[in-house]
Write a protein that holds these residues in place. Structure first.
Motif, PDB file in Angstrom:
ATOM      1  N   GLY A 116       0.266  -0.957   0.083  1.00 20.73           N
ATOM      2  CA  GLY A 116       0.273  -0.033  -0.241  1.00 20.73           C
ATOM      3  C   GLY A 116       0.800   1.210  -0.132  1.00 20.73           C
ATOM      4  O   GLY A 116       0.911   2.453   0.757  1.00 20.73           O
ATOM      5  N   VAL A 117       1.757   1.365  -1.055  1.00 22.69           N
ATOM      6  CA  VAL A 117       3.013   2.635  -0.332  1.00 22.69           C
ATOM      7  C   VAL A 117       3.367   2.811  -2.253  1.00 22.69           C
ATOM      8  O   VAL A 117       2.480   1.917  -3.424  1.00 22.69           O
ATOM      9  N   GLU A 118       3.758   4.261  -2.578  1.00 22.07           N
ATOM     10  CA  GLU A 118       4.293   4.111  -3.428  1.00 22.07           C
ATOM     11  C   GLU A 118       5.120   3.479  -4.378  1.00 22.07           C
ATOM     12  O   GLU A 118       5.892   3.602  -3.919  1.00 22.07           O
ATOM     13  N   VAL A 119       5.277   3.219  -5.582  1.00 21.54           N
ATOM     14  CA  VAL A 119       6.046   2.715  -6.618  1.00 21.54           C
ATOM     15  C   VAL A 119       7.547   3.452  -5.903  1.00 21.54           C
ATOM     16  O   VAL A 119       7.100   4.840  -6.422  1.00 21.54           O
ATOM     17  N   ASP A 120       8.241   2.957  -5.549  1.00 20.08           N
ATOM     18  CA  ASP A 120       9.805   3.518  -6.087  1.00 20.08           C
ATOM     19  C   ASP A 120       9.830   3.876  -4.617  1.00 20.08           C
ATOM     20  O   ASP A 120      10.823   4.272  -4.166  1.00 20.08           O
ATOM     21  N   SER A 121       8.929   4.121  -4.438  1.00 18.07           N
ATOM     22  CA  SER A 121       9.465   4.526  -2.386  1.00 18.07           C
ATOM     23  C   SER A 121      10.123   3.499  -1.722  1.00 18.07           C
ATOM     24  O   SER A 121      10.112   2.487  -2.498  1.00 18.07           O
ATOM     25  N   GLN A 122      10.787   3.852  -0.659  1.00 18.78           N
ATOM     26  CA  GLN A 122      11.897   3.159  -0.126  1.00 18.78           C
ATOM     27  C   GLN A 122      11.047   2.222   0.851  1.00 18.78           C
ATOM     28  O   GLN A 122      10.324   2.283   1.626  1.00 18.78           O
ATOM     29  N   VAL A 123      11.395   0.593   0.631  1.00 20.11           N
ATOM     30  CA  VAL A 123      10.933  -0.100   1.474  1.00 20.11           C
ATOM     31  C   VAL A 123      12.158  -0.926   2.105  1.00 20.11           C
ATOM     32  O   VAL A 123      12.724  -1.235   1.236  1.00 20.11           O
TER      33      VAL A 123
END
Length: 236
Positions: A116-123
């Motif tokens: 449920g996060v933005e594409v290319d955001s850091q996980v």
């Protein structure tokens, strides 16, 4: 500016419809034919978009019926979520763990969707091999939402499992998982000391806390070494 592939555009369209509430849980989504006509692409391209979203648990497909929006937070579970270290110890075994990877990565589309996060955001990503009596029992690949577990990369997972740590800082409220038999790739065979190919049990699990989706994990065990059981209680 790089043009986004058509299958990715279809995926983003579907995700946007779900996030906006226009498409509700269990609602049927357009067919491959309808999507290929709408986006002027081949059926194969539309099928890839639907298949990748199904693999990520965003959609579910029913043979002969079609493709539907998955139930994200209301699916009941037949599997008790337990800590693997406790399972090993209860059998009288000696539990150990080898950490293969612990890193921050840019989330590709399926991982971003699952968390449920933005594409290319850091996980955060961890890869561990759980052992029983010095023998590899299970490979765990886990992706974690940094907003809900900001200190995840600083943990020593040879002393505490990711599951133990996460339920301490973000108590589990809901979970969704699927189980299937797979044939392992070369890396999995190496990590599990499998000298010949045999089916493995793969469990895909997403977990929620009150703050949102905490993690998305893939747990793989040799079919000859692991089994699932459960206990069901039915309300009168």
């Amino acid at each position: 500016m790089t043009t986004q592939p058509k299958f990715a555009q279809i995926k983003q369209h579907i995700i946007a419809q779900i996030r906006s509430g226009a498409w509700q849980e269990d609602q049927q989504v357009p067919s491959e034919n309808a999507l290929s006509a709408q986006f002027r692409v081949s059926r194969m391209t539309a099928r890839r978009a639907l298949s990748e979203l199904t693999d990520a648990g965003i959609l579910t497909r029913s043979q002969g019926l079609g493709t539907f929006v998955a139930r994200f937070k209301s699916q009941s579970s037949l599997l008790e979520i337990r800590n693997i270290a406790d399972e090993v110890k209860e059998r009288g075994g000696h539990y150990t763990c080898v950490v293969l990877s612990l890193e921050s990565i840019a989330a590709i589309a399926p991982i971003a969707i699952a968390l449920g996060v933005e594409v290319d955001s850091q996980v955060y990503r961890s890869v561990l091999v759980h052992h029983e009596n010095e023998q590899p029992l299970q490979v765990e690949e886990r992706f974690v939402n940094p907003q809900l577990a900001p200190d995840y990369l600083q943990q020593d997972f040879t002393g505490i499992t990711p599951h133990e740590y996460l339920i301490q800082i973000a108590p589990l409220t809901e979970a969704r998982h699927t189980v299937e038999a797979i044939m392992p790739g070369p890396d999995i065979c190496q990590w599990l000391n499998m000298f010949h190919e045999e089916p493995c049990l793969q469990l895909i699990r997403r977990t929620w806390s009150q703050g949102g989706i905490v993690s998305f994990a893939r747990l793989i065990s040799p079919g000859s070494k692991y089994r699932l059981g459960g206990h069901l209680t039915f309300k009168k």
